[in-house]
Enzyme design. Structure first.
Site, PDB file in Angstrom:
ATOM      1  CE  LYS A  81       2.345  49.733  80.506  1.00  0.00           C
ATOM      2  NZ  LYS A  81       3.000  50.261  81.708  1.00  0.00           N
TER       3      LYS A  81
ATOM      4  CD  GLU B 184      -5.296  38.404  88.171  1.00  0.00           C
ATOM      5  OE1 GLU B 184      -5.709  39.026  88.964  1.00  0.00           O
ATOM      6  OE2 GLU B 184      -4.038  38.225  88.328  1.00  0.00           O
TER       7      GLU B 184
ATOM      8  CB  CYS C  15      -4.867  40.649  92.580  1.00  0.00           C
ATOM      9  SG  CYS C  15      -4.286  38.965  92.022  1.00  0.00           S
TER      10      CYS C  15
ATOM     11  CD  GLU D 295      -7.929  45.289  94.518  1.00  0.00           C
ATOM     12  OE1 GLU D 295      -7.462  44.337  94.532  1.00  0.00           O
ATOM     13  OE2 GLU D 295      -8.196  46.182  93.569  1.00  0.00           O
TER      14      GLU D 295
END
Length: 491
Positions: free
Chosen positions: A184, A260, A294, A391
């Site tokens: 996906k 992750e 990231c 973040e």
């Protein structure tokens, strides 16, 4: 020579199940948007639970004993992976153009990413006939050996920030191990995954080995995570969604999970560092991909002796950085991916201003069309501010001041994340001490972002579970079976 096409036609918009292009059972579609303009690129078939069930059934059939896929020699799987890599490179201009249109990143970066995807596939192609067990000198009259076998049907959920790289990272080890896949892609960037699916069919992968089901996390993603016939899920994305996937795996069949997730990576620069080089490395790796990485160096700790000069030089670089559409000449930074991300970033910038960080440059929307944010630099950032803890995932560089090694180690580790870290110093003892002490899955010394197919990548704490890339990634897709055979004696 790269040939960017800002009006690249979109050919593949349906679901790819069992090597066939099919509409969603519901008939629903969703729009994928060009973040540089806010305009619709194409309508994409929207997978739901029933579509995922069809894809899993196809993958399960392809994995069945005696199937065309399971009957292939290991080296033949490697040949297919190499052929897919060849086709990806053959179509590099189209794939890079699609990625730039769908994601917004500069065409040059997208072009390099396509080559990176192929490099991952080639690396894992070389592993296919090198996955083997061992013989064990067990006690007694037994001949004992281990056999490594593919885990089965795997669900893979990829992010929008590096769509092509993630295809290589995810497909490579799973196909090398002999698994079958339900993929996906992120709903923001489905175009390249669908095009790669067409190339996998062209390469000769049997029906059901790779299935691609674009859709949304709460529907298609949840259906993959909860499906009893999915033996493993690999997810790259937010920590928040990682928690949801872990819960789904626990409530259903205890499927194996690798994650992750997010990061708030510290980059520590000591007084003895090469200042100009450290400034440029911090700048390039923070603002790359519009800050949507990231493992970006999102907490820059600079020792007090060079702090003011570092801030001055970093601010100058940010002011010079060219922001614009992916296909404009010399553009270094594109737009944010969508409205939600755009508004979150601007909100965090405002929090930095209100909480007392010093805005050196940027801090606002750029232009009136698309989701562009000015390259932004904050100095005098303290550890309790939101921009120090959350973040941001945007072009915002917070710069902190520190005095000693022990102090900065403690502060750098004071986070629930642990994906990456870096240190700049000419003192090898300082570099080694920091590298040992930091709670992070990756540490870079006098550089940042040295990633490739060969070296494992993943995080400590809430930055994830397991490792991708390198030999370690193969273990995510393999079961270890022990076989013990009785013998007449133990001679």
């Amino acid at each position: 020579m790269a040939k960017p096409n800002a009006k690249q036609p979109v050919t593949y918009t349906q679901l790819f199940i069992n090597n066939e292009w099919v509409p969603a059972v519901s008939g629903k579609k969703f729009a994928t948007i060009n973040p540089a303009s806010g305009e619709k690129i194409a309508d994409i078939a929207e997978a739901d639970k029933v579509d995922v069930e069809k894809a899993v059934a196809a993958a399960k059939k392809a994995f069945a004993r005696g199937s065309a896929w399971r009957s292939l020699d290991a080296s033949a799987r490697g040949n297919l992976l190499n052929k897919l890599a060849d086709l990806i490179i053959k179509n590099v201009d189209e794939l890079a153009s699609l990625e730039s249109i769908d994601n917004g990143k500069p065409f040059k970066e997208a072009y390099g990413e396509v080559y990176g995807c192929a490099a991952f596939l080639r690396y894992y192609a070389g592993w296919t006939d090198k996955i083997h067990g061992s013989t064990i000198p067990a006690d007694g009259n037994s001949f004992t050996l281990t056999r490594k076998e593919p885990i089965g049907v795997v669900g893979q959920i990829t992010p929008w920030n590096y769509p092509m790289i993630m295809i290589g990272v995810k497909l490579g080890p799973a196909l090398a191990a002999g698994c079958t896949i339900v993929l996906k892609p992120a709903e923001q960037t489905p175009l390249t995954a669908l095009r790669v699916a067409s190339l996998a069919k062209e390469a000769g992968f049997p029906p059901g080995v790779l299935n691609v089901v674009p859709g949304f996390g709460p529907t298609a993603g949840a259906a993959i995570s909860e499906h009893a016939d999915v033996a493993k899920v690999a997810f790259t994305g937010s920590t928040e969604v990682g928690h949801i996937i872990m819960q789904a795996a626990g409530k259903t069949n205890l499927k194996r999970v690798t994650l992750e997730l997010g990061g708030k990576s510290p980059f520590v620069i000591f007084n003895d560092a090469d200042l100009d080089e450290a400034v440029k490395v911090a700048h390039d790796n923070l603002f790359q991909n519009a800050g949507q990485t990231c493992c970006a160096p999102t907490r820059v700790f600079v020792q007090s002796g060079i702090y003011d000069e570092f801030v001055k030089k970093s601010t100058a670089l940010a002011k010079e950085r060219k922001v614009g559409d992916a296909f404009e000449p010399n553009v270094q930074t594109g737009p944010q991916i969508d409205t939600e991300s755009f508004e979150k970033i601007l909100g965090l910038i405002e929090s930095g201003k209100k909480q007392g960080a010093k805005l050196q440059t940027g801090g606002s929307r750029l232009g009136k069309v698309g989701f562009f944010v000015q390259p932004t630099v904050f100095s005098d950032v303290t550890d309790d501010m939101r921009i120090a803890k959350e973040e941001i995932f945007g072009p915002v560089q917070p710069i902190f001041k520190f005095e000693t090694l022990e102090e900065v180690i403690q502060r750098a580790n004071n986070t629930n994340y642990g994906l990456a870290a870096g240190v700049y110093t000419k003192n090898i003892e300082t570099a080694l001490e920091f590298s040992k002490a930091i709670e992070s899955g990756v540490v870079w010394v006098n550089q940042w972002g040295a990633l490739g197919p060969q070296a494992p990548f993943g995080g400590y704490k809430e930055s994830g579970i397991g490792r991708e890339m390198g030999e370690e990634a193969l273990s995510n897709y393999l079961e270890v079976k022990t076989i013990s055979i009785k013998l007449p004696s133990n001679h």
